[in-house]
Design a protein around this motif. Structure first.
Motif, PDB file in Angstrom:
ATOM      1  N   ARG A   5       0.386  -1.145  -0.320  1.00  0.00           N
ATOM      2  CA  ARG A   5       0.020   0.052   0.183  1.00  0.00           C
ATOM      3  C   ARG A   5       0.901   1.080   0.016  1.00  0.00           C
ATOM      4  N   GLN A   6       1.948   1.490   0.280  1.00  0.00           N
ATOM      5  CA  GLN A   6       2.797   2.429   0.984  1.00  0.00           C
ATOM      6  C   GLN A   6       3.342   2.919  -0.561  1.00  0.00           C
ATOM      7  N   GLU A   7       3.732   1.035  -1.125  1.00  0.00           N
ATOM      8  CA  GLU A   7       4.693   2.061  -2.077  1.00  0.00           C
ATOM      9  C   GLU A   7       4.420   2.007  -3.633  1.00  0.00           C
ATOM     10  N   ALA A   8       2.853   1.764  -2.968  1.00  0.00           N
ATOM     11  CA  ALA A   8       1.772   2.230  -4.736  1.00  0.00           C
ATOM     12  C   ALA A   8       1.547   4.068  -4.364  1.00  0.00           C
ATOM     13  N   ALA A   9       1.464   3.351  -3.267  1.00  0.00           N
ATOM     14  CA  ALA A   9       1.070   5.587  -2.178  1.00  0.00           C
ATOM     15  C   ALA A   9       2.015   6.428  -2.879  1.00  0.00           C
ATOM     16  N   ARG A  10       3.308   5.796  -2.455  1.00  0.00           N
ATOM     17  CA  ARG A  10       4.552   6.275  -3.370  1.00  0.00           C
ATOM     18  C   ARG A  10       4.919   6.306  -4.521  1.00  0.00           C
ATOM     19  N   ALA A  11       4.204   5.433  -5.367  1.00  0.00           N
ATOM     20  CA  ALA A  11       4.106   5.170  -6.752  1.00  0.00           C
ATOM     21  C   ALA A  11       3.474   6.892  -7.480  1.00  0.00           C
ATOM     22  N   VAL A  12       2.491   6.898  -6.158  1.00  0.00           N
ATOM     23  CA  VAL A  12       1.532   7.951  -7.228  1.00  0.00           C
ATOM     24  C   VAL A  12       1.634   9.632  -6.770  1.00  0.00           C
ATOM     25  N   GLU A  13       2.004   9.473  -5.352  1.00  0.00           N
ATOM     26  CA  GLU A  13       2.862  10.316  -4.989  1.00  0.00           C
ATOM     27  C   GLU A  13       4.176  11.062  -6.073  1.00  0.00           C
ATOM     28  N   ALA A  14       4.908  10.848  -6.658  1.00  0.00           N
ATOM     29  CA  ALA A  14       6.385  10.887  -7.952  1.00  0.00           C
ATOM     30  C   ALA A  14       5.147  11.314  -8.459  1.00  0.00           C
ATOM     31  N   GLU A  15       4.289  10.630  -9.234  1.00  0.00           N
ATOM     32  CA  GLU A  15       3.085  11.763 -10.535  1.00  0.00           C
ATOM     33  C   GLU A  15       3.194  13.129 -10.028  1.00  0.00           C
ATOM     34  N   LEU A  16       2.238  12.528  -8.507  1.00  0.00           N
ATOM     35  CA  LEU A  16       1.597  13.367  -8.374  1.00  0.00           C
ATOM     36  C   LEU A  16       2.592  15.405  -8.221  1.00  0.00           C
ATOM     37  N   GLU A  17       3.583  14.448  -7.725  1.00  0.00           N
ATOM     38  CA  GLU A  17       5.056  16.227  -8.151  1.00  0.00           C
ATOM     39  C   GLU A  17       5.141  16.727  -9.091  1.00  0.00           C
ATOM     40  N   HIS A  18       4.388  15.763  -9.942  1.00  0.00           N
ATOM     41  CA  HIS A  18       4.783  16.993 -11.093  1.00  0.00           C
ATOM     42  C   HIS A  18       3.324  17.389 -11.985  1.00  0.00           C
ATOM     43  N   ALA A  19       2.321  16.800 -11.291  1.00  0.00           N
ATOM     44  CA  ALA A  19       0.805  17.082 -11.532  1.00  0.00           C
ATOM     45  C   ALA A  19       0.417  18.377 -11.473  1.00  0.00           C
TER      46      ALA A  19
END
Length: 747
Positions: A5-19
């Motif tokens: 769950r945390q790894e998947a959330a970090r993957a999303v947040e990596a993209e979120l930083e550039h959204a």
């Protein structure tokens, strides 16, 4: 896998930083009315996030003017609209409330981190699947399973049928699919009435604006002032004549007054000169009256004395009185004679005439004075009026020209019509605000009702980008297009399944992408964003799918014929089978190495009728060039194999020029398998013949050698648009327009 769950959330947040942050409403463009009476807005070539709400509004947006909720359906990259009731003239743009990517990513990361007990999601994260034998039965058995099916194998139909049966059995079902049902705000009688009122108000305001444009530069106050000066000039000329007449009348009255005054003076002198004589005549008249009295006394006494012959008492006194009366009579007579002698030659008639003349002279003087006063008042009045007009100002030649030009253009009439319109709706701003606010509220109510009814039923259908999370779990979750979906999205959907989760998809289709591409090497991104559920479970080839115990396989397709199936199998599917009598025409349009006229090619490929048509380009640049050529043809979808809106079309045109698709084998398979009836392959025949075996063009050549496709010269089937001789000016304009178009595409 406790920490997925945390790894998947970090993957999303990596993209979120550039959204990027976007507004609540996005303008999709101006809508237009088609020949069929429908309304549409062209969004082909644009990235359109899932749409929650659509309004027709003005250029300032739905919150700054009237906003009409409309029915909307996205087909082939074109948003088709159903607009009920009148449309206010200023509502010429389409605004969409979309699922904003940043908010969607934030929700996904938040929900992934907050996931509680989700055994099926844990099972998918671990890559552990339950045994799957039959695709349809898998939807009714508890557990997690995959279903691989190539294009046209009926995955979407199977999901719909299974969801209907599950709902009838009392199960709550979540369907996660790439497309959503059309938006429909429903019929609202009050909204239609408000639209009518707003249309009327807007029409009045537009008329006022048009009249204001006609009145640009016109000064009504200046026109009225010029009119007054012209009227003053005309009135002044008229008053000058009246003033001259009044002056002449006054002069005559003055002369008459002077004559009356002279006459009065003369009569007064005569009166003064006859004052003594008149006094003597008056005295004579008084004495004459006394003579009469004395005469009566004498007569009385004489009669008494003569009547009594005898002596009587008082006779002596009567005789004395008689003698005294005779003496008085004589004295009076003498005095009268003296008075008349002194008054001579004035007689009584003369005195009466003098008195009468004096009275008449006074009367004539009074009348002459009144006439002179009236004439003087009129004279002064006219002189004051003329002076007033001259002080205000008289018309000049410029005033007359300005006045005549205003009348020629009917500007005063236009001004009067504008004032009449303003008078018809003095409170239109407040009224418009009330109507717009009420219309907005009705739209919000329709939007909320759609969510209440759409997300509370037995079967809920959402797209992956919505990242929908229900308040309570579903019994069954069915995911379509899982073969090209992100693992993180599918994990969130599967986490909502209480009993069963089945993932349908085609792993041969182009997989997910990430923005920006610079983060694709982040381990969590590679694992949860760029990986599909099939790849995560070790299924990457048809052989993997057939041998995996947790994956059911659909190989019998129902969409296209043998020629297309041969192209698909030769580019990676291998196992697709046909069923029944399917016939898809495959035509190779030979360009002979020349640059094709895109518009002419589309006109030929599109044909007639209501068949759907799609153009598949190898890359974004060629897709933009095709799209520029078909902007006026809304029935043609354009894109790459990854971005093309829609799953299947009656006619598909695949552009094989300038690129042999060797690096896009999956995209080629996805492109050719979207066809139902006619497949056009636009290519240079010599390049096809020279293509290596195993490449997309090599597969096309193999089909040619088998006689399963028709080769036609592009020059024979396409008639280019006629060209007219152009002047130097036309050429300059054309070059300028082409440059502008190139700049726009580059931007």
């Amino acid at each position: 896998m406790a920490d997925w769950r945390q790894e998947a959330a970090r993957a999303v947040e990596a993209e979120l930083e550039h959204a990027r942050e976007t507004g609540e409403w996005t303008e999709l463009g101006r809508f237009r009315k088609t020949g069929d009476g429908e309304y549409a807005v062209d969004v082909r070539g644009r990235r359109v996030d899932p749409i929650d709400d659509v309004r027709v509004a003005g250029p300032e947006g739905p919150r700054n003017g009237p906003a009409i909720p409309v029915r909307a359906e996205l087909r082939g990259g074109v948003l088709w609209l159903g607009i009920a009731g009148p449309i206010p003239p200023d509502c010429d743009r389409v605004w969409a409330r979309q699922v904003r990517s940043r908010e969607s990513l934030e929700r996904l990361a938040r929900e992934l981190r907050g996931l509680g007990h989700a055994p099926l999601a844990d099972q998918l994260a671990a890559g552990e699947l339950d045994r799957a034998n039959d695709a349809f039965r898998a939807c009714f058995r508890p557990g997690l399973r995959l279903v691989w099916g190539g294009p046209g194998t009926g995955k979407t139909t199977l999901i719909a049928n299974a969801a209907a049966d599950l709902a009838r059995a009392g199960k709550r079902v979540l369907i996660v699919a790439g497309d959503e049902a059309p938006l429909d705000p429903g019929h609202d009688a009050e909204r239609l009435v408000i639209q009518e009122h707003l249309a009327e108000l807007t029409s009045i305001e537009r008329d006022i604006a048009e009249l204001d444009e006609e009145l640009a530069g016109y000064d009504h106050a200046a026109f009225l002032a010029a009119t007054r000066r012209i009227e003053n000039h005309e009135r002044s000329s008229s008053l000058e004549t009246e003033f001259a007449e009044a002056r002449s009348t006054h002069e005559q009255a003055c002369d008459e007054l002077a004559a009356a005054q002279g006459e009065l003076r003369s009569v007064r002198e005569t009166w003064h000169d006859s004052t003594v004589a008149r006094g003597r005549l008056s005295e004579a008249r008084e004495l004459t009256a006394q003579v009469g009295a004395v005469s009566d006394t004498v007569a009385t006494l004489s009669a008494r004395i003569e009547g009594r012959r005898r002596f009587y008492r008082g006779r002596r006194a009567d005789r004395r009185a008689l003698r005294a009366a005779d003496a008085d009579w004589l004295r009076l007579e003498q005095r009268i004679a003296d008075c008349r002698a002194q008054a001579a030659p004035l007689t009584d008639d003369d005195a009466v005439g003098i008195e009468s003349g004096l009275t008449g002279a006074h009367d004539r003087l009074d009348a002459a004075a009144r006439e002179e006063a009236a004439a003087h008042a009129r004279f002064e009045q006219l002189r004051g009026r003329i002076a007033q007009l001259r002080s205000i100002g008289l018309a000049s030649d410029q005033d007359r020209r300005f006045h005549a030009e205003c009348l020629r253009l009917d500007l005063p009439g236009v001004y009067a019509r504008r004032e009449a319109l303003l008078g018809r709706s003095p409170d239109r701003a407040a009224r418009r605000g009330q109507l717009e606010e009420r219309l907005w509220w009705l739209g919000e109510r329709a939007h909320s009702r759609r969510y209440e009814t759409g997300f509370s039923g037995r079967v809920v259908r959402v797209c992956p980008a919505r990242r929908f999370v229900a308040e309570r779990p579903f019994d069954v979750v069915l995911v379509d297009d899982a073969g090209s979906a992100r693992l993180s999205d599918v994990l969130l959907a599967v986490a909502q399944a209480r009993e069963t989760a089945v993932l349908f998809g085609d792993f041969r289709r182009p997989g997910p992408r990430v923005r920006p591409p610079s983060i694709k090497n982040v381990p969590e991104v590679r694992r949860f964003t760029l990986t599909t559920p099939f790849a995560h479970c070790g299924i990457r080839t048809p052989e993997d799918a057939e041998t995996h115990s947790g994956c059911a396989v659909l190989t019998r397709q129902l969409r296209f014929g043998t020629g297309v199936r041969a192209l698909a199998n030769s580019t990676g599917y291998d196992v697709l089978e046909g069923r029944g009598k399917l016939d898809t025409e495959v035509v190779l349009l030979d360009t002979a190495g020349a640059a094709p006229d895109y518009a002419a090619v589309v006109r030929f490929a599109e044909g007639t009728g209501r068949d759907t048509t799609a153009v598949v380009a190898p890359n974004r640049l060629q897709s933009e060039a095709w799209l520029a050529a078909v902007r006026d043809r809304l029935g043609v979808a354009v894109g790459t194999a990854r971005t093309l809106p829609g799953d299947e079309f009656d006619t598909v045109l695949v552009d094989l020029t300038g690129d042999d698709w060797a690096e896009r084998v999956r995209s080629f398979g996805a492109a050719v398998t979207r066809v139902r009836r006619r497949l056009y392959l636009l290519a240079d025949l010599s390049a096809v013949k020279a293509a290596p075996i195993g490449s997309p063009l090599g597969a096309v050549n193999a089909l040619r050698l088998q006689g399963s496709l028709t080769v036609r010269s592009l020059d024979e089937v396409v008639i280019p648009a006629p060209r007219r001789p152009r002047s130097a000016t036309d050429r300059h304009v054309t070059v300028t327009n082409e440059s502008a178009s190139h700049d726009t595409m580059s931007g």
